[in-house]
Scaffold this motif. Structure first.
Motif, PDB file in Angstrom:
ATOM      1  N   MET A  61       0.831  -1.190   0.000  1.00 54.96           N
ATOM      2  CA  MET A  61       0.000   0.000   0.000  1.00 54.96           C
ATOM      3  C   MET A  61       0.873   1.250   0.000  1.00 54.96           C
ATOM      4  O   MET A  61       2.027   1.226   0.431  1.00 54.96           O
ATOM      5  CB  MET A  61      -0.925   0.006   1.211  1.00 54.96           C
ATOM      6  CG  MET A  61      -1.829  -1.210   1.317  1.00 54.96           C
ATOM      7  SD  MET A  61      -3.028  -1.295  -0.027  1.00 54.96           S
ATOM      8  CE  MET A  61      -4.084   0.084   0.433  1.00 54.96           C
ATOM      9  N   THR A  62       0.319   2.351  -0.481  1.00 54.60           N
ATOM     10  CA  THR A  62       1.043   3.615  -0.493  1.00 54.60           C
ATOM     11  C   THR A  62       0.202   4.699   0.169  1.00 54.60           C
ATOM     12  O   THR A  62      -1.027   4.596   0.226  1.00 54.60           O
ATOM     13  CB  THR A  62       1.387   4.055  -1.929  1.00 54.60           C
ATOM     14  OG1 THR A  62       0.172   4.220  -2.679  1.00 54.60           O
ATOM     15  CG2 THR A  62       2.282   3.046  -2.614  1.00 54.60           C
ATOM     16  N   TYR A  63       0.878   5.702   0.694  1.00 53.93           N
ATOM     17  CA  TYR A  63       0.186   6.869   1.221  1.00 53.93           C
ATOM     18  C   TYR A  63       0.897   8.125   0.714  1.00 53.93           C
ATOM     19  O   TYR A  63       2.047   8.086   0.294  1.00 53.93           O
ATOM     20  CB  TYR A  63       0.122   6.840   2.749  1.00 53.93           C
ATOM     21  CG  TYR A  63       1.465   6.842   3.455  1.00 53.93           C
ATOM     22  CD1 TYR A  63       2.133   8.040   3.737  1.00 53.93           C
ATOM     23  CD2 TYR A  63       2.048   5.650   3.878  1.00 53.93           C
ATOM     24  CE1 TYR A  63       3.352   8.046   4.385  1.00 53.93           C
ATOM     25  CE2 TYR A  63       3.263   5.655   4.534  1.00 53.93           C
ATOM     26  CZ  TYR A  63       3.910   6.855   4.784  1.00 53.93           C
ATOM     27  OH  TYR A  63       5.113   6.857   5.430  1.00 53.93           O
ATOM     28  N   TRP A  64       0.187   9.256   0.783  1.00 54.48           N
ATOM     29  CA  TRP A  64       0.706  10.517   0.251  1.00 54.48           C
ATOM     30  C   TRP A  64       1.349  11.335   1.363  1.00 54.48           C
ATOM     31  O   TRP A  64       0.847  11.407   2.480  1.00 54.48           O
ATOM     32  CB  TRP A  64      -0.410  11.327  -0.383  1.00 54.48           C
ATOM     33  CG  TRP A  64      -0.760  10.896  -1.772  1.00 54.48           C
ATOM     34  CD1 TRP A  64      -1.738  10.025  -2.139  1.00 54.48           C
ATOM     35  CD2 TRP A  64      -0.123  11.334  -2.984  1.00 54.48           C
ATOM     36  NE1 TRP A  64      -1.762   9.881  -3.500  1.00 54.48           N
ATOM     37  CE2 TRP A  64      -0.787  10.672  -4.045  1.00 54.48           C
ATOM     38  CE3 TRP A  64       0.910  12.204  -3.272  1.00 54.48           C
ATOM     39  CZ2 TRP A  64      -0.434  10.868  -5.380  1.00 54.48           C
ATOM     40  CZ3 TRP A  64       1.267  12.401  -4.599  1.00 54.48           C
ATOM     41  CH2 TRP A  64       0.610  11.736  -5.632  1.00 54.48           C
ATOM     42  N   GLU A  65       2.479  11.970   1.041  1.00 52.50           N
ATOM     43  CA  GLU A  65       3.134  12.909   1.940  1.00 52.50           C
ATOM     44  C   GLU A  65       3.490  14.186   1.186  1.00 52.50           C
ATOM     45  O   GLU A  65       3.651  14.177  -0.037  1.00 52.50           O
ATOM     46  CB  GLU A  65       4.414  12.316   2.533  1.00 52.50           C
ATOM     47  CG  GLU A  65       4.187  11.354   3.670  1.00 52.50           C
ATOM     48  CD  GLU A  65       5.470  10.997   4.387  1.00 52.50           C
ATOM     49  OE1 GLU A  65       5.380  10.462   5.494  1.00 52.50           O
ATOM     50  OE2 GLU A  65       6.564  11.259   3.836  1.00 52.50           O
ATOM     51  N   GLU A  66       3.629  15.271   1.956  1.00 55.62           N
ATOM     52  CA  GLU A  66       4.085  16.543   1.412  1.00 55.62           C
ATOM     53  C   GLU A  66       5.190  17.074   2.315  1.00 55.62           C
ATOM     54  O   GLU A  66       5.048  17.088   3.539  1.00 55.62           O
ATOM     55  CB  GLU A  66       2.938  17.545   1.342  1.00 55.62           C
ATOM     56  CG  GLU A  66       3.330  18.867   0.691  1.00 55.62           C
ATOM     57  CD  GLU A  66       2.128  19.771   0.487  1.00 55.62           C
ATOM     58  OE1 GLU A  66       2.165  20.616  -0.428  1.00 55.62           O
ATOM     59  OE2 GLU A  66       1.144  19.637   1.246  1.00 55.62           O
TER      60      GLU A  66
END
Length: 416
Positions: A146-151
């Protein structure tokens, strides 16, 4: 002491001066010591106040980080090693690099499509080509795939005498919810644009759809007075009646959709026997098919089935499914029937041997203004109206179809 002073005064006049001199030095030393001690005390007090302020600032700083759900880190531009200082990001699956982790190792955790872009941006700020770093990227979460978004944001905190960066500080936060919101907004915009396009096509098509049966009605009505043959007269009357029904169906579809648009979804439930209702609908549509090429049949497992529902909406649902079957079936068979589902639900279905629906179109067929065949007359509203009514009745609607081999439209509704 007094004896010594008297002795010194009487025996040695210079000794008294020395003693008084030493006393004065000691007194001055005492004053200086008191002054220095006082100054040290004040300085210590100021330092304690600064330390207290610093602690309060750290508490406020940590509170801000927690409130904004941020992590903070620093990067050594020379060694390209990154260290996480604080981590208050939401969720428990965040990637946490060990202290002094190489940047190259960090980028291995990123999605392949983002890794090179992020690595290039880090290299730019480490070499001083850029004063600011800002990137959005996806991070792989452990072994789950799974992947998640970061900034992340970063800036140069210090430089050496040559102006080269010596320390870079940055922050990182999770932006999964924002990305989901952006995706939802894009989908909503695309749907709105598609809806506008379909409405435009619908309005352009409506003139033709209404004029076609209307022209037939007017034309055949004009011929009636001059036709002498009874057979020809009856045929003209039949054609007028058929086109009347077509025109009425178009208008009914428009009226139903306008009611739905106005949110006129109030249910008026009553108990009714489903079998006589279905028989009446089948009888009505039997007159709409060419009985030489199409057989319209019914299949009821029981002669009576009581259910509590909105009869008007149920009738409109089944009428729309039957009209759809009649429209696309030029030969073969159309069957209207029902089956009980788990005792408390009924499945009403319409099976035909028409042209069928491609798998790619089976989901969108229930959307407003959608027509999978522009050469077949219709408004593209019937199935959409049926779906809206089915939803208001607490049921579900669907289709099973093979292109070229016919379709089965079904509706599952609660009996009570």
């Amino acid at each position: 002491m007094l004896a010594q002073l008297l002795y010194a005064q009487s025996e040695n006049p210079f000794m008294i001066r020395i003693i008084w001199g030493l006393g004065a030095v000691l007194f001055i030393g005492l004053l200086v010591s008191i002054f220095l001690q006082r100054r040290t005390s004040l300085k210590l007090k100021d330092e304690l106040a600064e330390l207290s302020k610093l602690k309060e600032g750290n508490v406020e700083y940590e509170f801000i980080l927690k409130a904004m759900k941020l992590s903070t880190w620093h990067l050594n531009p020379k060694t390209r090693a990154i260290t996480m200082d604080n981590d208050f990001r939401e969720s428990q699956d965040n990637y946490m690099p060990s202290p002094e982790s190489p940047v190259a190792l960090l980028t291995e955790m990123l999605a392949k499509s983002d890794a090179q872009r992020v690595l290039t941006a880090i290299d730019d700020i480490c070499t001083g080509r850029s004063n600011f770093y800002h990137q959005q990227y996806r991070v792989r979460s452990g072994n789950s795939g799974m992947t998640y978004w970061e900034e992340s944001y970063a800036t140069i905190a210090s430089r050496d005498a040559d102006g080269s960066p010596t320390k870079i500080v940055g922050t990182t936060m999770r932006i999964d919810s924002r990305k989901k919101m952006e995706a939802d907004l894009i989908n909503a915009r695309n749907k709105a644009e598609e809806s506008d396009r379909l409405k435009t096509a619908f309005l352009a098509n409506m003139g033709h759809e209404i004029r076609t049966p209307l022209n037939a009605i007017v034309g055949f009505a004009d011929l009636l007075p001059v036709v002498e043959s009874e057979e020809d007269r009856n045929q003209l009357i039949t054609e007028i009646q058929n086109n009347n029904r077509k025109l009425l169906g178009i208008i009914d579809g428009l009226v139903s959709m306008s009611k739905i648009e106005a949110e006129a979804k109030n249910l008026v439930k009553s108990q009714t026997d489903l079998v006589p209702l279905l028989k009446e609908i089948a009888k009505t549509h039997a007159a709409m098919v060419d009985q030489q090429t199409v057989v319209l049949a019914t299949q009821f497992p029981y002669t009576q089935l009581m259910m509590t529902t909105d009869v008007a909406k149920l009738t409109e649902i089944i009428n729309n499914l039957m009209q759809n079957a009649v429209k696309f079936t030029t030969k073969g068979r159309i069957t209207l029937g029902y089956d009980l589902q788990d005792g408390d639900h009924v499945r009403i279905w319409v099976k035909d041997t028409g042209k069928g629906i491609a798998e790619a179109d089976q989901e969108r067929i229930f959307e407003r203004f959608v027509k999978v065949d522009d050469y077949i007359p219709g408004t593209g509203l019937g199935l959409s109206v049926a779906k809206s009514h089915v939803t208001s009745l607490g049921g579900t609607i669907g289709v099973e179809s093979v292109l070229g081999r016919g379709s089965t439209f079904w509706v599952d509704l609660p009996l009570t």
